[in-house]
Write an enzyme that holds these catalytic residues in place. Structure first.
Site, short mmCIF file in Angstrom:
data_model
loop_
_atom_site.label_atom_id
_atom_site.label_comp_id
_atom_site.label_asym_id
_atom_site.label_seq_id
_atom_site.Cartn_x
_atom_site.Cartn_y
_atom_site.Cartn_z
N GLN A 120 26.89 3.01 -2.15
CA GLN A 120 25.71 2.15 -2.29
C GLN A 120 24.70 2.84 -3.20
O GLN A 120 24.36 4.00 -2.97
CB GLN A 120 25.09 1.89 -0.91
CG GLN A 120 25.95 1.04 0.00
CD GLN A 120 25.97 -0.43 -0.41
OE1 GLN A 120 25.12 -0.89 -1.16
NE2 GLN A 120 26.96 -1.16 0.08
N TYR A 143 37.34 -4.62 2.95
CA TYR A 143 36.66 -3.88 1.86
C TYR A 143 35.68 -2.84 2.44
O TYR A 143 34.50 -2.85 2.12
CB TYR A 143 35.86 -4.81 0.93
CG TYR A 143 36.43 -6.15 0.59
CD1 TYR A 143 37.32 -6.29 -0.48
CD2 TYR A 143 36.06 -7.29 1.29
CE1 TYR A 143 37.82 -7.54 -0.82
CE2 TYR A 143 36.56 -8.54 0.96
CZ TYR A 143 37.44 -8.66 -0.09
OH TYR A 143 37.94 -9.89 -0.43
N ASN A 174 30.98 2.81 5.31
CA ASN A 174 29.52 2.69 5.37
C ASN A 174 29.06 1.77 6.50
O ASN A 174 28.30 2.18 7.37
CB ASN A 174 29.01 2.16 4.02
CG ASN A 174 27.51 2.08 3.93
OD1 ASN A 174 26.81 3.06 4.14
ND2 ASN A 174 26.99 0.91 3.62
N GLU A 220 40.78 -1.00 3.47
CA GLU A 220 40.28 -0.53 2.16
C GLU A 220 41.49 -0.18 1.32
O GLU A 220 42.48 0.33 1.83
CB GLU A 220 39.37 0.68 2.34
CG GLU A 220 38.94 1.39 1.06
CD GLU A 220 38.26 0.46 0.06
OE1 GLU A 220 38.65 0.51 -1.13
OE2 GLU A 220 37.36 -0.31 0.45
N ASP A 237 32.16 -7.57 2.72
CA ASP A 237 31.22 -7.12 1.67
C ASP A 237 32.04 -7.08 0.39
O ASP A 237 32.40 -6.02 -0.11
CB ASP A 237 30.67 -5.74 2.04
CG ASP A 237 29.66 -5.22 1.03
OD1 ASP A 237 29.29 -5.98 0.12
OD2 ASP A 237 29.26 -4.05 1.14
N CYS A 246 26.68 -9.04 -3.08
CA CYS A 246 25.92 -8.51 -4.22
C CYS A 246 25.83 -9.56 -5.33
O CYS A 246 25.34 -9.27 -6.42
CB CYS A 246 26.55 -7.22 -4.75
SG CYS A 246 28.24 -7.41 -5.34
N GLU A 265 20.85 -8.65 -3.69
CA GLU A 265 21.85 -8.52 -2.63
C GLU A 265 21.35 -9.35 -1.46
O GLU A 265 20.14 -9.42 -1.21
CB GLU A 265 22.00 -7.05 -2.23
CG GLU A 265 23.16 -6.76 -1.33
CD GLU A 265 24.13 -5.72 -1.91
OE1 GLU A 265 25.07 -5.37 -1.20
OE2 GLU A 265 23.95 -5.31 -3.07
#
Length: 366
Positions: free
Chosen positions: A190, A218, A223, A239, A299, A324, A358
């Site tokens: 990020q 994802y 995070n 991921e 995300d 985003c 975002e």
């Protein structure tokens, strides 16, 4: 805005414009007023990449104007962390008069943390050898003598030289707990750490009364999944990028979290596995049917969710979607709103002074 000047006096106006724009885009799906999360007005970017321009004996960072493609010299960059600004000055001073480090250097990438650690990558159009390593070690030691906690990496075609390590460990205060996140050079992290904290705390708030398990697609370095683990019985996360999966596994251990399982596979593959279309060796020992995932967290990249993943997420009672790119979010909502309604809406000013924004939505089944 120029690289060396942020129009901080325009911060409120640019944020207000984004709020109006997001409400307008979301109008077909929700009449909610967005919860608004502000960025620091300067020194908010924790990473930055610059091309290096050789100008006679001089050497400096540049960026290219997106419209005109003209070069812009950058000696300071107030959008970036104070540590990046210190390093920009120190790196140019250390490289300018060193022929080995300077020759065919074309880019420098900076990655920093709120915990004041840095990885700096030097990219070259030449082979890197032992002489380069020796000179880079001298530079690293000189930087550390200036109290800069920095690791240097050299990159060239098919070459990567780490002097020490290619990662740094971020420490973020998230809703009363310190979270440790390993961040690997050349992997996604990020960009705005202060905004990341606010996104994590918002995600915790909207899922605070959750039941059952969480599925995340994802997940990057974990995070969100690690921060959200406290709100769920178990977390299953996917991921595709190997370095991110390795960082996520480290972060699970570093944060003493025992209810998160990371699987290395693409969202599309996971959809096939969940639907029983294909079997995957990577899922041996993991009983997908034992998970009671009431909530799915996505995300996605700027392109949004593909149509197969859209269909998959509609099977879950609650969808937490961080975007985003609100344009692709709205495109996805054309489908998702057939089965779900928007319960919460947030605007995160991740990219101040730019068109980009975002946002986050919590969707619940109708």
């Amino acid at each position: 805005m120029t690289p060396e000047h942020l129009p901080t006096e325009q911060y409120e106006a640019q944020l207000a414009e984004k709020v109006v724009r997001l409400q307008s885009m979301m109008a077909p799906f929700s009449d909610l007023v967005p919860e608004v999360f502000r960025s620091p007005v300067s020194h908010y970017r924790m990473r930055a990449e610059f091309r290096i321009w050789h100008d006679g004996d001089d050497l400096y960072h540049i960026i290219f104007d997106q419209q005109t493609k003209s070069r812009i010299r950058v000696d300071s960059f107030p959008a970036a962390s104070e540590l990046i600004n210190q390093l920009m000055t120190a790196m140019i001073a250390g490289v300018r008069n060193n022929p080995v480090l300077r020759h065919k250097l074309f880019q420098i990438d900076y990655l920093t943390t709120l915990s004041n650690q840095a990885v700096v990558s030097l990219l070259y159009h030449k082979k890197l050898d032992d002489e380069w390593r020796q000179q880079a070690e001298v530079l690293r030691d000189a930087l550390r003598a200036q109290n800069l906690n920095v690791h240097l990496i050299g990159r060239a075609t098919k070459t990567k030289i780490e002097l020490d390590q290619d990662y740094i460990d971020e420490r973020l205060p998230v809703a009363g707990r310190e979270m440790i996140y390993r961040q690997v050079e050349n992997s996604f992290t990020q960009p705005n750490a202060a905004m990341n904290i606010q996104m994590l705390e918002w995600a915790l708030d909207v899922t605070k009364d959750s039941k059952g398990d969480l599925l995340e697609l994802y997940c990057g370095n974990g995070n969100f999944s690690l921060a959200l683990a406290r709100n769920f019985d178990r977390v299953l996360a996917t991921e595709i990028a190997k370095p991110s999966v390795a960082a996520a596994q480290y972060n699970i251990a570093a944060n003493h979290i025992d209810n998160v399982q990371i699987i290395r596979m693409a969202a599309e593959e996971f959809t096939q596995a969940m639907n029983g279309v294909r079997e995957f060796n990577r899922l041996q020992g993991i009983d997908l049917k034992s998970y009671q995932c009431e909530t799915i967290f996505v995300d996605p990249p700027r392109s949004g969710l593909d149509s197969e993943t859209e269909k998959m997420v509609q099977a879950y009672p609650r969808i937490l979607y961080i975007s985003c790119n609100p344009e692709t979010l709205c495109k996805n909502l054309e489908t998702l709103s057939q089965t779900h309604k928007v319960e919460r809406l947030a605007l995160f000013d991740q990219f101040p002074y730019t068109h980009h924004m975002e946002c986050g939505v919590l969707l619940t089944a109708k």
